[in-house]
Design a protein around this motif. Structure first.
Motif, short mmCIF file in Angstrom:
data_model
loop_
_atom_site.label_atom_id
_atom_site.label_comp_id
_atom_site.label_asym_id
_atom_site.label_seq_id
_atom_site.Cartn_x
_atom_site.Cartn_y
_atom_site.Cartn_z
N GLN A 102 0.82 -1.20 -0.01
CA GLN A 102 0.08 0.12 -0.03
C GLN A 102 0.88 1.10 -0.05
N VAL A 103 0.72 2.10 -1.05
CA VAL A 103 1.36 3.36 -1.12
C VAL A 103 1.09 4.14 0.06
N ASP A 104 1.83 4.65 0.93
CA ASP A 104 1.69 5.46 2.10
C ASP A 104 2.75 6.56 2.24
N PHE A 105 2.60 7.65 1.43
CA PHE A 105 3.33 8.65 1.76
C PHE A 105 3.32 9.64 2.75
N MET A 106 4.39 9.78 3.45
CA MET A 106 4.64 10.90 4.23
C MET A 106 5.68 11.61 4.34
N ALA A 107 5.67 13.02 4.35
CA ALA A 107 6.69 13.74 4.12
C ALA A 107 7.45 13.76 5.51
N PRO A 108 8.83 14.24 5.21
CA PRO A 108 9.69 14.33 6.53
C PRO A 108 8.86 15.60 7.37
N GLY A 109 9.07 15.23 8.68
CA GLY A 109 8.51 16.17 9.58
C GLY A 109 8.32 15.61 10.99
N GLU A 110 7.75 16.36 11.74
CA GLU A 110 7.31 15.86 13.00
C GLU A 110 6.56 14.53 12.82
N ALA A 111 5.32 14.49 12.02
CA ALA A 111 4.59 13.49 11.89
C ALA A 111 5.35 11.96 11.75
N LEU A 112 6.16 12.00 10.74
CA LEU A 112 7.02 10.85 10.38
C LEU A 112 7.99 10.61 11.37
N ASP A 113 8.58 11.61 11.94
CA ASP A 113 9.55 11.45 13.18
C ASP A 113 8.96 10.79 14.39
N LEU A 114 7.60 11.23 14.63
CA LEU A 114 6.91 10.39 15.84
C LEU A 114 6.56 9.26 15.44
N ARG A 115 6.22 8.98 14.12
CA ARG A 115 6.07 7.35 13.65
C ARG A 115 7.12 6.77 14.11
N MET A 116 8.29 7.23 13.46
CA MET A 116 9.47 6.24 13.58
C MET A 116 10.03 6.27 15.14
N THR A 117 9.88 7.07 16.00
CA THR A 117 10.20 7.03 17.30
C THR A 117 9.36 5.95 17.81
#
Length: 315
Positions: free
Chosen positions: A285-300
């Motif tokens: 499933q294509v699930d694009f997220m730009a770099p930034g706070e939301a992506l960083d929180l997901r990775m954390t």
């Protein structure tokens, strides 16, 4: 506000900050794939390559560097100069290897330039094998502990952690067999050298489409459109779900210009019809997220979960 709209807002903010995309890139970019050819990460890289090159205006050299279940390639990128000219495609494995203590890098040694897709973990067996359902396989593993050989990609990696978690949740013991890359695990299963294997759907795709492997259960939240007859673990009575992700990352420390250029390029590439067709064929499933706070929180959040689990497994 949908994901694409949110991402566009982020990009607009980066642009308004006065970032000049024309200054980057000015030369070819190396994309290190820490696995062999033919696996899910390799397929993703080569599907993305044309659209990324068009958007960035530079050649992207895809370089396969397998070894250590991904550790060799990820180590090279983590130690590279943070100038945006060396990138990779990471997934949950970077968290798992950190928790297992198998790698010298940490997840904070990478700058996450964008998420590309999300996909499920699946268990599959050889199509002409004795097990028709997940229930039959579990019964055999419970009745004969450590008799069934269960393969995955890379010791201490994402699919190793997922395999151990599944064994704990479903209450069985299997002989866990690591392989140096997903394509080798698929070949081992198709050749009858292992009984079952746990991989991401994209990595299993070639074996499933060949008809030589049979999917038994998905660890995702819902059934896959491509394999509607394959139940989820939740449907079978276990309150457990696990998915993987794949994105693009560079060494930590890249500047805003690089992040903005990649955010734009990834957003454009993930909308490319040819790319989306390839990903759909893989069942992801294509699930694009730009770099930034939301992506960083997901990775954390993912890092905390996988690192903690991996640490428990090595005790």
């Amino acid at each position: 506000m949908n994901k694409l709209t949110k991402s566009s807002v982020i990009l607009a903010g980066l642009l308004s900050a006065g970032i000049a995309f024309a200054e980057y890139p000015t030369k070819a970019i190396t994309m290190v794939i820490p696995y062999g050819a033919g696996g899910g990460t390799d397929v993703l890289a080569r599907a993305l390559q044309p659209a990324l090159e068009k958007s960035l205006g530079q050649t992207i050299v895809v370089s396969n560097l397998p070894g250590g279940g991904g550790i060799l390639g990820f180590t090279k990128v983590a130690n590279a100069k943070p100038d945006g000219y060396t990138v990779t495609i990471p997934n949950n494995v970077i968290f798992a290897t950190e928790g297992m203590g198998n790698a010298t890098y940490k997840h904070t040694d990478f700058s996450y330039l964008g998420n590309v897709l999300t996909e499920d973990y699946l268990v599959a067996v050889r199509a002409d094998g004795p097990w028709q359902t997940w229930g039959e396989l579990v019964e055999d593993m419970q009745a004969h502990p450590s008799k069934v050989t269960f393969g995955f990609s890379g010791f201490g990696g994402s699919t190793h952690v997922a395999s151990e978690l599944l064994a704990d949740v479903a209450g069985y013991q299997a002989k866990q067999i690591p392989h140096d890359g997903s394509s080798k695990a698929v070949l081992a299963a198709m050749g009858g050298h292992i009984d079952a294997l746990m991989l991401n759907l994209g990595d299993l795709s070639s074996g499933l489409k060949s008809g030589k492997l049979r999917p038994l259960v998905s660890l995702g939240d819902q059934r896959l459109e491509e394999y509607p007859d394959v139940p989820t673990l939740k449907e079978l009575g276990h309150n457990f779900a696990l998915t993987n992700w794949r994105g693009i990352a560079a060494p930590a420390g890249v500047d805003d210009e690089v992040r903005a250029a990649w955010a734009k390029a990834i957003e454009v590439a993930t909308q490319d019809p040819a790319f989306r067709q390839t990903i759909a064929a893989q069942g992801a499933q294509v699930d694009f997220m730009a770099p930034g706070e939301a992506l960083d929180l997901r990775m954390t959040g993912l890092a905390e979960s996988f690192i903690a689990t991996a640490k428990k497994l090595k005790q």
